[in-house]
Enzyme design. Structure first.
Site, PDB file in Angstrom:
ATOM      1  N   HIS A   1       0.848  -1.198   0.000  1.00 55.61           N
ATOM      2  CA  HIS A   1       0.000   0.000   0.000  1.00 55.61           C
ATOM      3  C   HIS A   1       0.874   1.236   0.000  1.00 55.61           C
ATOM      4  CE1 HIS A   1       0.701  -1.302   4.139  1.00 55.61           C
ATOM      5  NE2 HIS A   1       0.690  -0.020   4.485  1.00 55.61           N
TER       6      HIS A   1
ATOM      7  N   HIS B   1       1.163   5.162   0.847  1.00 60.26           N
ATOM      8  CA  HIS B   1       0.582   6.252   1.643  1.00 60.26           C
ATOM      9  C   HIS B   1       0.697   7.550   0.843  1.00 60.26           C
ATOM     10  CE1 HIS B   1       0.512   4.297   5.734  1.00 60.26           C
ATOM     11  NE2 HIS B   1       1.426   3.522   5.159  1.00 60.26           N
TER      12      HIS B   1
HETATM   13  P1  AMP Z   1       1.698   0.453   7.336  1.00 55.43           P
HETATM   14  O1  AMP Z   1       2.367   0.728   8.655  1.00 55.43           O
HETATM   15  O2  AMP Z   1       2.427   1.101   6.183  1.00 55.43           O
HETATM   16  O3  AMP Z   1       1.451  -1.017   7.131  1.00 55.43           O
HETATM   17  O4  AMP Z   1       0.320   1.208   7.389  1.00 55.43           O
HETATM   18  C1  AMP Z   1      -0.914   0.577   7.542  1.00 55.43           C
HETATM   19  C2  AMP Z   1      -1.943   1.648   7.529  1.00 55.43           C
HETATM   20  O5  AMP Z   1      -3.208   1.056   7.374  1.00 55.43           O
HETATM   21  C3  AMP Z   1      -1.996   2.494   8.822  1.00 55.43           C
HETATM   22  O6  AMP Z   1      -1.792   3.862   8.476  1.00 55.43           O
HETATM   23  C4  AMP Z   1      -3.400   2.230   9.350  1.00 55.43           C
HETATM   24  O7  AMP Z   1      -3.977   3.372   9.937  1.00 55.43           O
HETATM   25  C5  AMP Z   1      -4.149   1.806   8.087  1.00 55.43           C
HETATM   26  N1  AMP Z   1      -5.295   0.939   8.306  1.00 55.43           N
HETATM   27  C6  AMP Z   1      -5.360  -0.176   9.058  1.00 55.43           C
HETATM   28  N2  AMP Z   1      -6.596  -0.724   8.989  1.00 55.43           N
HETATM   29  C7  AMP Z   1      -7.322   0.058   8.165  1.00 55.43           C
HETATM   30  C8  AMP Z   1      -8.667   0.029   7.681  1.00 55.43           C
HETATM   31  N3  AMP Z   1      -9.524  -0.931   8.037  1.00 55.43           N
HETATM   32  N4  AMP Z   1      -9.060   1.006   6.836  1.00 55.43           N
HETATM   33  C9  AMP Z   1      -8.210   1.978   6.461  1.00 55.43           C
HETATM   34  N5  AMP Z   1      -6.933   2.071   6.885  1.00 55.43           N
HETATM   35  C10 AMP Z   1      -6.488   1.130   7.727  1.00 55.43           C
END
Ligand code: AMP
Length: 139
Positions: free
Chosen positions: A98, A100
């Protein structure tokens, strides 16, 4: 067990979806670091960037390219930080690639990518040459 992002892609759990096509989608981060904080994913689950097939990577980048100006404009941002946490040691929590898109504002108190590193390495010219050669030979 599918990742939480696969469940969002399948419509099994809710998200604030802002873009979707056959291969990719984008939705607001559930815990935003700034207004408009958006995640862009391939719908299929790949743990890390190097697991993403080239054709999907192209489509993912096309979606990022389209979304960055849309996100910035929607929240009147001055700039954005666009980044992947690629692997657990880099802070990746959801093992589903993903991107950001984090809107940035003058004086928001945040940092740039240089701010995320740990202790700076002390590398000699020879070590830098060797690392560059090694990367080049593998690229
Ligand atoms: P990472 O640390 O790069 O894996 O970031 C994961 C991101 O996913 C974090 O910024 C979380 O806030 C976001 N996240 C986790 N669960 C959800 C969800 N159900 N919907 C939207 N964002 C999410």
């Amino acid at each position: 067990m599918p990742t939480i992002f696969s469940q969002i892609a399948a419509g099994e759990i809710p998200a604030r979806v802002v873009y979707e096509d056959e291969t990719t989608m984008a939705f607001l981060d559930a815990t935003p670091l700034a207004p408009g904080h958006t995640l862009v994913i391939p719908k299929d689950e790949y743990p890390r960037l190097n697991d993403v097939p080239a054709d999907v990577a192209s489509e993912l980048y096309a979606t990022i390219h389209q979304l960055v100006p849309a996100v910035e404009a929607a929240v009147d941002a001055d700039a954005s930080t666009v980044a992947f946490n690629n692997g657990e040691a880099a802070g990746q929590e959801v093992p589903h690639v993903h991107c950001h898109i984090l809107p940035r504002f003058e004086g928001d108190g945040g940092s740039n990518v240089h701010g995320i590193a740990g202790d700076l390495p002390d590398l000699s010219e020879d070590e830098l040459d060797s690392i560059a050669e090694d990367i080049e030979s593998r690229a």
